[in-house]
Scaffold this active site. Structure first.
Site, short mmCIF file in Angstrom:
data_model
loop_
_atom_site.label_atom_id
_atom_site.label_comp_id
_atom_site.label_asym_id
_atom_site.label_seq_id
_atom_site.Cartn_x
_atom_site.Cartn_y
_atom_site.Cartn_z
CB CYS A 79 -1.00 -0.01 1.15
SG CYS A 79 -0.31 0.04 2.81
CG HIS A 130 -4.55 -0.43 3.89
ND1 HIS A 130 -3.71 -1.25 3.19
CD2 HIS A 130 -5.49 0.00 3.01
CE1 HIS A 130 -4.12 -1.33 1.93
NE2 HIS A 130 -5.19 -0.57 1.79
CG HIS A 142 -6.76 0.27 -1.34
ND1 HIS A 142 -6.77 -0.87 -0.57
CD2 HIS A 142 -7.98 0.31 -1.94
CE1 HIS A 142 -7.95 -1.46 -0.68
NE2 HIS A 142 -8.70 -0.76 -1.51
#
Length: 172
Positions: A79, A130, A142
């Site tokens: 990510c 994240h 993402h």
């Protein structure tokens, strides 16, 4: 067509990056100057359109690239690596490589004031963070552990429950 990036890192540097990148392993799914833009900076709608167009181009090129912890290529990306590569290639901005360093950059943004290009952060488990890039309309892109690079909704119960904060790196 996927863009290929070639980086020359020493093995210890790769291990360091991999250990610092704290992207979630839970399914489902430095401040640099802003990019040079031909239009006047006060022209926010045009600037937002340019940013969105750049982000959509990145999404098209990277859609489906698998998740790989510590990855920085079209063979696999995590990510924060996806954020790093997107800002570098599409917005001409060098940003930190890790989620924890990205959390310290730019300015905080309230959930109801998100703009295209803002970073959205999630707490996905104990010690797991994240990051994604806001696309407008409650959507973000993402690198998902389960589906690779993709677009998701902040309204999705999984992401809505885990939403933590947002940061703005691109000057408006």
């Amino acid at each position: 067509m996927h863009r290929h990036f070639s980086f020359s890192f020493s093995f210890p540097a790769v291990l360091l990056f991999a250990s610092l990148a704290s992207c979630s392993l839970v399914p489902p799914e430095r401040q640099a100057p802003p990019p040079e833009i031909v239009d006047a900076p006060q022209d926010l709608p045009s600037r937002q359109t340019l940013i969105l167009d750049s982000l959509l181009a990145q999404k098209e090129d990277w859609q489906g690239v698998p998740y790989r912890y510590g990855g920085l290529s079209s063979k696999g990306v995590d990510c924060s690596g996806f954020v790093y590569l997107t800002f570098l290639s599409q917005l001409n901005m060098k940003v930190p490589r890790t989620t924890s360093a990205l959390m310290e950059e730019g300015e905080p943004v309230a959930r109801n004031e998100l703009e295209i290009g803002d970073l959205v952060f999630f707490r996905t488990g104990p010690g797991n963070r994240h990051v994604g890039i806001y696309m407008g309309g409650d959507e973000f892109m993402h690198a998902s552990v389960s589906n690779g690079v993709m677009q998701s909704s902040l309204k999705n119960p999984y992401w809505r429950e885990r939403y933590w904060m947002a940061r703005r790196l691109v000057e408006r």
